[in-house]
Write a protein that holds these residues in place. Structure first.
Motif, mmCIF file in Angstrom:
data_model
loop_
_atom_site.group_PDB
_atom_site.id
_atom_site.type_symbol
_atom_site.label_atom_id
_atom_site.label_comp_id
_atom_site.label_asym_id
_atom_site.label_seq_id
_atom_site.Cartn_x
_atom_site.Cartn_y
_atom_site.Cartn_z
ATOM 1 N N VAL B 39 0.885 -1.165 0.000
ATOM 2 C CA VAL B 39 0.000 0.000 0.000
ATOM 3 C C VAL B 39 0.925 1.217 0.000
ATOM 4 N N LYS B 40 0.753 2.043 -1.017
ATOM 5 C CA LYS B 40 1.749 3.112 -1.164
ATOM 6 C C LYS B 40 1.279 4.407 -0.525
ATOM 7 N N ASN B 41 2.212 5.040 0.152
ATOM 8 C CA ASN B 41 2.042 6.433 0.560
ATOM 9 C C ASN B 41 0.786 6.681 1.409
ATOM 10 N N VAL B 42 0.649 5.900 2.490
ATOM 11 C CA VAL B 42 -0.481 6.118 3.414
ATOM 12 C C VAL B 42 0.030 6.596 4.763
ATOM 13 N N ILE B 43 -0.844 7.280 5.484
ATOM 14 C CA ILE B 43 -0.463 7.754 6.821
ATOM 15 C C ILE B 43 -0.409 6.559 7.766
ATOM 16 N N ALA B 44 0.714 6.441 8.466
ATOM 17 C CA ALA B 44 0.898 5.333 9.408
ATOM 18 C C ALA B 44 1.701 5.826 10.600
ATOM 19 N N GLY B 45 1.508 5.154 11.729
ATOM 20 C CA GLY B 45 2.299 5.466 12.917
ATOM 21 C C GLY B 45 3.657 4.791 12.790
ATOM 22 N N VAL B 46 4.717 5.563 12.926
ATOM 23 C CA VAL B 46 6.078 5.062 12.729
ATOM 24 C C VAL B 46 6.850 5.206 14.040
ATOM 25 N N CYS B 47 7.538 4.140 14.410
ATOM 26 C CA CYS B 47 8.329 4.146 15.652
ATOM 27 C C CYS B 47 9.458 5.178 15.529
ATOM 28 N N ASP B 48 9.523 6.069 16.509
ATOM 29 C CA ASP B 48 10.566 7.106 16.460
ATOM 30 C C ASP B 48 11.955 6.511 16.645
ATOM 31 N N ALA B 49 12.018 5.347 17.291
ATOM 32 C CA ALA B 49 13.332 4.750 17.580
ATOM 33 C C ALA B 49 13.892 4.004 16.367
ATOM 34 N N CYS B 50 13.056 3.173 15.730
ATOM 35 C CA CYS B 50 13.611 2.307 14.675
ATOM 36 C C CYS B 50 13.063 2.596 13.278
ATOM 37 N N GLY B 51 12.023 3.431 13.200
ATOM 38 C CA GLY B 51 11.497 3.787 11.875
ATOM 39 C C GLY B 51 10.529 2.779 11.274
ATOM 40 N N GLU B 52 10.184 1.721 12.019
ATOM 41 C CA GLU B 52 9.243 0.725 11.485
ATOM 42 C C GLU B 52 7.793 1.223 11.657
ATOM 43 N N VAL B 53 6.935 0.754 10.746
ATOM 44 C CA VAL B 53 5.509 1.060 10.857
ATOM 45 C C VAL B 53 4.917 0.216 11.986
ATOM 46 N N VAL B 54 4.239 0.879 12.924
ATOM 47 C CA VAL B 54 3.710 0.165 14.085
ATOM 48 C C VAL B 54 2.195 0.300 14.224
ATOM 49 N N ALA B 55 1.593 1.190 13.433
ATOM 50 C CA ALA B 55 0.145 1.373 13.553
ATOM 51 C C ALA B 55 -0.414 1.982 12.276
ATOM 52 N N THR B 56 -1.685 1.644 11.995
ATOM 53 C CA THR B 56 -2.388 2.364 10.925
ATOM 54 C C THR B 56 -3.695 2.892 11.492
ATOM 55 N N PRO B 57 -4.070 4.106 11.095
ATOM 56 C CA PRO B 57 -5.347 4.651 11.570
ATOM 57 C C PRO B 57 -6.481 4.197 10.643
ATOM 58 N N PRO B 58 -7.729 4.241 11.080
ATOM 59 C CA PRO B 58 -8.840 3.822 10.217
ATOM 60 C C PRO B 58 -8.957 4.652 8.941
ATOM 61 N N GLN B 59 -8.451 5.878 8.942
ATOM 62 C CA GLN B 59 -8.529 6.708 7.733
ATOM 63 C C GLN B 59 -7.715 6.100 6.589
ATOM 64 N N SER B 60 -6.758 5.229 6.875
ATOM 65 C CA SER B 60 -5.942 4.589 5.825
ATOM 66 C C SER B 60 -6.596 3.317 5.288
ATOM 67 N N THR B 61 -7.652 2.860 5.940
ATOM 68 C CA THR B 61 -8.299 1.600 5.530
ATOM 69 C C THR B 61 -8.834 1.626 4.101
ATOM 70 N N PRO B 62 -9.478 2.696 3.623
ATOM 71 C CA PRO B 62 -9.955 2.668 2.228
ATOM 72 C C PRO B 62 -8.816 2.465 1.225
ATOM 73 N N SER B 63 -7.659 3.069 1.468
ATOM 74 C CA SER B 63 -6.510 2.883 0.562
ATOM 75 C C SER B 63 -6.014 1.443 0.614
#
Lengths: 99, 199
Positions: B39-63
């Motif tokens: 899934v390209k270019n969606v808003i996601a929660g990113v860990c400040d320490a390691c840069g990995e994606v750790v969460a997605t908000p419901p607003q990204s679900t349609p994409s």
């Protein structure tokens, strides 16, 4: 918090759209709410049907002071549902939503 | 619905750091855990320490849902009947069965979209000018797979062939050229190895 209070809290968050989905560097198709295969309204209906016997808790794998809430084998529309979530204030995270 | 903006902060359990970490919402490409598609270019929660994606908000679900639907949709093209025969013959030559056809097509499309040196896209367009590219389109080729649409779009960019049908036709004719006509030993060996390990 007992099941009744947890149920109220997760239902409130679901219907307000105030929650997040856990992601382990990727999107898992085990969370059908995250992937849009089921709606928040449907998940709310499933949770609403759940009773105390369907509910259990366990500590999170890595952070054992986070309590993970689990609903197992909740029957809704001829399917048996499994839902897992936890609260990490100020947010609530869904881990799994699948039949 | 609570809407997150790029730059919003929160905290989450990071599976890489194995701890609760502060997070920032950023635009990210997120792969699916089955390895098929991104899934390209969606808003996601990113860990400040390691840069990995750790969460997605419901607003990204349609994409996310849109990409899943595209993954499941096969890519289809109507082609002349002899092209199906070419694919069946190539499949039989490589594996002794016609079941290998989808894999041969995906192999070629993926290799060429990666600008592979052995299975190169460089002269693909020339096949469309050949006699074998003509004929009444009476049969259908259907290819399924998470990455196939992405690879075909990449190949369109590399070859300047605009239509999906023309891409598929030219790929079939390249398969004819490599496997049945010129009998390219390197490609045949690669495909026979794939057949042996998957069929």
């Amino acid at each position: 918090m007992g099941f009744k209070k947890e149920k109220y809290e997760v239902l409130k968050r679901l219907l307000l759209g105030n929650y997040l989905h856990e992601a382990r560097s990727s999107i898992s198709e085990k969370n059908l709410l995250q992937t849009g295969k089921v709606s928040a309204e449907t998940v709310a209906k499933i949770i609403n049907k759940a009773r105390g016997g369907d509910y259990s808790t366990s500590p999170h794998h890595f952070v054992d002071n986070i309590e993970v809430h689990i609903l197992r084998k909740v029957t809704y529309e001829n399917k048996s549902w499994y839902i897992k979530w936890y609260s990490l204030e100020p947010d609530l995270f869904f881990i799994s939503v699948h039949a | 619905m609570k809407i997150y903006k790029v730059g919003d902060t929160s905290k989450a359990v990071c599976y890489t750091c194995k701890a609760v970490k502060p997070t920032t919402f950023k635009l990210r490409d997120i792969p699916f855990s089955d390895g098929e598609g991104v899934v390209k270019n969606v808003i996601a929660g990113v860990c400040d320490a390691c840069g990995e994606v750790v969460a997605t908000p419901p607003q990204s679900t349609p994409s996310i849902k849109k990409v899943i639907e595209e993954k499941r949709k096969p890519v289809e093209a109507r082609v002349p009947a002899h092209m199906i025969d070419i694919l069946n013959c190539a499949s039989y030559e490589l594996s002794g069965t016609v079941d290998f056809v989808p894999t041969i097509l995906k192999f070629y499309i993926h290799k060429m979209s990666s600008n592979d040196k052995v299975v190169s896209p460089s002269k693909l367009q020339l096949f469309l000018g050949s006699e074998l590219a003509t004929g009444k389109k009476v049969k259908r080729i259907s290819i399924k797979g998470g990455k196939i649409l992405q690879d075909i779009n990449t190949l369109k960019g590399l070859t300047k062939i605009e239509s999906t049908t023309d891409i598929i036709k030219s790929v079939v004719l390249k398969i004819n050229n490599d496997i049945l006509t010129k009998k390219n030993k390197r490609v045949i060996k690669q495909l026979k190895d794939v057949a042996a390990s998957t069929l």
